[in-house]
Design an enzyme around this catalytic site. Structure first.
Site, mmCIF file in Angstrom:
data_model
loop_
_atom_site.group_PDB
_atom_site.id
_atom_site.type_symbol
_atom_site.label_atom_id
_atom_site.label_comp_id
_atom_site.label_asym_id
_atom_site.label_seq_id
_atom_site.Cartn_x
_atom_site.Cartn_y
_atom_site.Cartn_z
ATOM 1 N N GLU A 69 -15.090 -17.869 -65.533
ATOM 2 C CA GLU A 69 -15.217 -18.283 -64.136
ATOM 3 C C GLU A 69 -16.640 -18.180 -63.629
ATOM 4 O O GLU A 69 -17.105 -19.032 -62.868
ATOM 5 C CB GLU A 69 -14.295 -17.455 -63.236
ATOM 6 C CG GLU A 69 -14.440 -17.844 -61.770
ATOM 7 C CD GLU A 69 -13.445 -17.172 -60.859
ATOM 8 O OE1 GLU A 69 -13.313 -17.623 -59.715
ATOM 9 O OE2 GLU A 69 -12.807 -16.205 -61.293
ATOM 10 N N ASP A 87 -10.866 -15.128 -66.818
ATOM 11 C CA ASP A 87 -11.093 -14.844 -65.401
ATOM 12 C C ASP A 87 -11.229 -13.334 -65.278
ATOM 13 O O ASP A 87 -10.255 -12.603 -65.423
ATOM 14 C CB ASP A 87 -9.927 -15.341 -64.547
ATOM 15 C CG ASP A 87 -10.274 -15.392 -63.066
ATOM 16 O OD1 ASP A 87 -11.221 -14.671 -62.668
ATOM 17 O OD2 ASP A 87 -9.618 -16.130 -62.315
ATOM 18 N N ILE A 89 -11.805 -11.331 -62.734
ATOM 19 C CA ILE A 89 -10.984 -10.819 -61.629
ATOM 20 C C ILE A 89 -10.313 -12.013 -60.970
ATOM 21 O O ILE A 89 -10.953 -12.763 -60.233
ATOM 22 C CB ILE A 89 -11.806 -10.045 -60.576
ATOM 23 C CG1 ILE A 89 -12.580 -8.886 -61.204
ATOM 24 C CG2 ILE A 89 -10.882 -9.526 -59.468
ATOM 25 C CD1 ILE A 89 -13.451 -8.116 -60.209
ATOM 26 N N ASP A 90 -9.040 -12.206 -61.246
ATOM 27 C CA ASP A 90 -8.300 -13.263 -60.565
ATOM 28 C C ASP A 90 -7.665 -12.643 -59.325
ATOM 29 O O ASP A 90 -6.822 -11.761 -59.421
ATOM 30 C CB ASP A 90 -7.213 -13.842 -61.474
ATOM 31 C CG ASP A 90 -6.522 -15.006 -60.804
ATOM 32 O OD1 ASP A 90 -7.154 -16.072 -60.708
ATOM 33 O OD2 ASP A 90 -5.373 -14.843 -60.342
ATOM 34 N N THR A 92 -10.031 -12.178 -56.383
ATOM 35 C CA THR A 92 -11.190 -11.402 -55.910
ATOM 36 C C THR A 92 -11.045 -10.998 -54.451
ATOM 37 O O THR A 92 -11.428 -9.894 -54.063
ATOM 38 C CB THR A 92 -12.495 -12.201 -56.114
ATOM 39 O OG1 THR A 92 -12.661 -12.460 -57.517
ATOM 40 C CG2 THR A 92 -13.689 -11.426 -55.613
ATOM 41 N N ASP A 214 -7.817 -19.718 -64.281
ATOM 42 C CA ASP A 214 -6.725 -19.206 -63.457
ATOM 43 C C ASP A 214 -5.388 -19.241 -64.191
ATOM 44 O O ASP A 214 -4.490 -18.455 -63.900
ATOM 45 C CB ASP A 214 -6.579 -20.033 -62.168
ATOM 46 C CG ASP A 214 -7.784 -19.919 -61.255
ATOM 47 O OD1 ASP A 214 -8.305 -18.810 -61.103
ATOM 48 O OD2 ASP A 214 -8.199 -20.956 -60.698
#
Length: 264
Positions: A69, A87, A89-90, A92, A214
């Site tokens: 990402e 990702d 931190i999906d 955030t 994602d």
């Protein structure tokens, strides 16, 4: 070539290590900035976590490619070879405001086929993981095959913004669907919502706009328990450019596509 078992073991170890670091960061002051708009947030921990994975992957698997990402991997324009789609931190916004309901998401693909999917709900210490053909698990508990449910009993994970007026879909399409099912939920993290779909905690998940990172990990999980993951037209996901996503239990997936999304 390294075995998939070895790659899976490394991915799990690195994910747990990264998750521990994220939990430790709760007491620190975050460096927060924006990307495409004021609500598209990124923190120093997003970048640090992605850098951690890239370093580990390159040290151990220098021939693997990375699509992440935060753009620190290569400029991946196809899924030839082995590609890690990450990702860090999906969710955030949840990470910043709630310190919960966020996840690390990893999908590892070989020539476009999902081989490994990992979603780590960091705060709840729930690691959802799957190797293609070997079943899906939450920690050490095997997830059951998804069985059909009636449309009227469906719990759908859906961001409420998609039901309001937008340029991507007539809101009347989704509002009719919402009225006909049992209820909706929204967690603010596509990875967690896909993990919950795989675990049967919700029956389906719809989003009109997602990036490859994602959904790459979650798609492997959902498919491994018999669910279906497509775009809103029933076509395969575009894991290079992103797009709409519809993940759902079998049979129900087809029913929703035909009854509600045929004119999308």
């Amino acid at each position: 070539m390294a075995s998939w078992k070895e790659i899976d073991t490394h991915a799990k170890e690195w994910t747990k290590t990264a998750g521990k670091r994220l939990r430790e960061s709760f007491k620190e002051t975050l460096n927060i900035s924006t990307k495409s708009n004021r609500n598209d947030l990124v923190t120093n921990m997003d970048k640090e976590t992605e850098e951690f994975f890239i370093t580990k992957i390159k040290e151990n698997y220098p021939d693997h490619r990375i699509l992440g990402e935060e753009g620190m991997g290569e400029g991946v324009t196809d899924l030839n070879g082995i590609v890690w789609i990450i990702d860090p931190i999906d969710g955030t916004m949840n990470f910043i405001h709630q310190q919960r309901n966020f996840a690390i998401s990893i999908g590892i693909y070989e020539n476009g086929v999902g081989k490994i999917g990992l979603i780590y709900d960091v705060v709840h210490d729930e690691l959802y993981h799957a190797v293609k053909g070997q079943g899906a698990y939450m920690n050490d508990v095997k997830l059951q095959e998804l069985e059909p449910v009636a449309l009227s009993d469906m719990i759908l994970s859906l961001n409420a913004t998609w039901v309001t007026e937008n340029k991507r879909i007539d809101p009347a399409i989704l509002s009719k669907l919402v009225k006909d099912i049992r209820g909706t939920r929204s967690y603010g993290s596509a990875a967690i919502e896909l993990a919950y779909t795989a675990a049967g905690r919700v029956d389906g998940y719809i989003s009109l706009r997602l990036a490859p990172w994602d959904v790459a990990g979650g798609a492997v999980l959902v498919e491994e328990v018999g669910g279906l993951v497509t775009d809103l037209r029933g076509k395969p996901l575009d894991l290079v450019n992103g797009g709409s996503v519809f993940a759902c239990r079998p049979v129900l997936h087809e029913e929703v596509l035909k009854k509600y999304l045929a004119d999308y």
